[in-house]
Design a protein around this motif. Structure first.
Motif, short mmCIF file in Angstrom:
data_model
loop_
_atom_site.label_atom_id
_atom_site.label_comp_id
_atom_site.label_asym_id
_atom_site.label_seq_id
_atom_site.Cartn_x
_atom_site.Cartn_y
_atom_site.Cartn_z
N LEU A 59 2.25 15.52 -3.39
CA LEU A 59 2.11 15.31 -1.99
C LEU A 59 3.17 14.10 -1.35
N VAL A 60 3.88 14.42 -0.26
CA VAL A 60 4.74 13.47 -0.05
C VAL A 60 4.88 13.16 1.46
N THR A 61 5.00 11.75 1.66
CA THR A 61 5.17 11.02 2.99
C THR A 61 6.36 10.25 3.14
N ALA A 62 7.08 10.19 4.05
CA ALA A 62 8.31 9.53 4.17
C ALA A 62 7.87 8.22 4.53
N LEU A 63 8.59 7.24 3.80
CA LEU A 63 8.46 5.71 4.07
C LEU A 63 9.81 5.22 4.58
N ALA A 109 0.79 -1.16 -0.23
CA ALA A 109 0.04 -0.05 0.22
C ALA A 109 0.76 1.36 0.00
N ARG A 110 0.39 2.24 -0.46
CA ARG A 110 1.13 3.56 -0.45
C ARG A 110 0.09 4.47 0.31
N ILE A 111 0.39 5.25 1.18
CA ILE A 111 -0.32 6.08 2.14
C ILE A 111 0.38 7.21 2.41
N LEU A 112 -0.53 8.27 2.37
CA LEU A 112 -0.42 9.65 2.92
C LEU A 112 -0.87 9.95 4.31
N VAL A 113 -0.15 10.56 5.24
CA VAL A 113 -0.68 10.82 6.36
C VAL A 113 -0.45 12.17 6.85
N GLN A 114 -1.51 12.81 7.54
CA GLN A 114 -1.42 14.32 7.75
C GLN A 114 -2.02 14.53 9.07
N ILE A 142 2.27 4.92 11.91
CA ILE A 142 2.77 6.13 11.74
C ILE A 142 3.81 6.42 12.71
N PHE A 143 5.05 7.09 12.29
CA PHE A 143 6.02 7.47 13.32
C PHE A 143 6.03 8.98 13.30
N THR A 144 7.04 9.38 14.41
CA THR A 144 7.47 10.86 14.43
C THR A 144 8.93 10.53 14.01
N GLU A 145 9.24 11.31 12.99
CA GLU A 145 10.50 11.08 12.40
C GLU A 145 11.68 11.81 13.31
N TRP A 158 5.63 3.16 7.99
CA TRP A 158 6.30 1.76 7.77
C TRP A 158 5.27 0.86 7.99
N TYR A 159 5.78 -0.65 7.39
CA TYR A 159 4.82 -1.47 7.26
C TYR A 159 5.59 -2.49 8.19
#
Length: 185
Positions: free
Chosen positions: A123-127, A39-44, A67-70, A59-60
């Protein structure tokens, strides 16, 4: 900002004491994503009561998405996040490597969805893929010289090879994606 079309899957994830693990991540338990490793997901973030001013990534873990805090900061309970399962025809995974790093803090997106498409919305989300967290705010711009979109670090920190991002690509507003003929009786 993007609005999920009715054909795409979006939902709200709220952190609770039972879904926060390790202090800085929350496991998403949702049938749309469970068991879906590709899956490809965006989180906001959603503002509710107080701010949580940190970059987020995903991450999976082998069965569920997280969802994690970078910056490795504590993730509080009671925070809401929009989670959007991206359609495969409008998204891709971008890996920063030595062939696409440009000016050290920029990485060109070489993909048919973005190449020669200056009107796209990106739109970009880190993986996270087993590597270190890379806690830098990402921006996007269209590089006229290369006719490609690029992501860049707002603080100009050089990219590390191997970092991955989920990239969502949409047409800009006002550009038709199809034309239908109307039949008047």
């Amino acid at each position: 900002v993007a609005i999920a079309p009715k054909t795409d899957s979006a939902f709200l994830h709220t952190t609770t004491a039972s879904n926060i693990s390790g202090g800085n991540y929350t496991t998403i338990d949702n049938p749309l994503l469970n068991g879906h490793s590709q899956a490809r997901i965006l989180v906001q973030h959603i503002y509710k009561g107080s701010r949580h001013d940190v970059n987020l990534g995903v991450w999976y873990d082998g069965s569920k998405w997280t969802i994690f805090t970078e910056d490795n900061s504590v993730m509080p309970a009671g925070k809401d996040y929009n989670v959007w399962l991206l359609p495969s025809d409008k998204s891709f995974v971008h890996t920063v490597d030595s062939s696409n790093i440009y000016l050290s803090s920029n990485s060109l997106l070489d993909n048919p969805q973005t190449n020669n498409n200056p009107n796209a919305n990106i739109l970009v989300t880190a993986l996270l893929n087993g590597g270190d967290y890379f806690d830098h705010v990402q921006g996007t711009y269209y590089d006229i010289t290369n006719q490609k979109w690029a992501i860049y670090n707002e603080d100009l920190t050089p990219y590390s090879v191997g970092i991955k991002y989920n990239i969502y690509v949409a047409n800009s507003l006002g550009l038709p994606t199809a034309v239908e003929e109307e039949n008047n009786p």
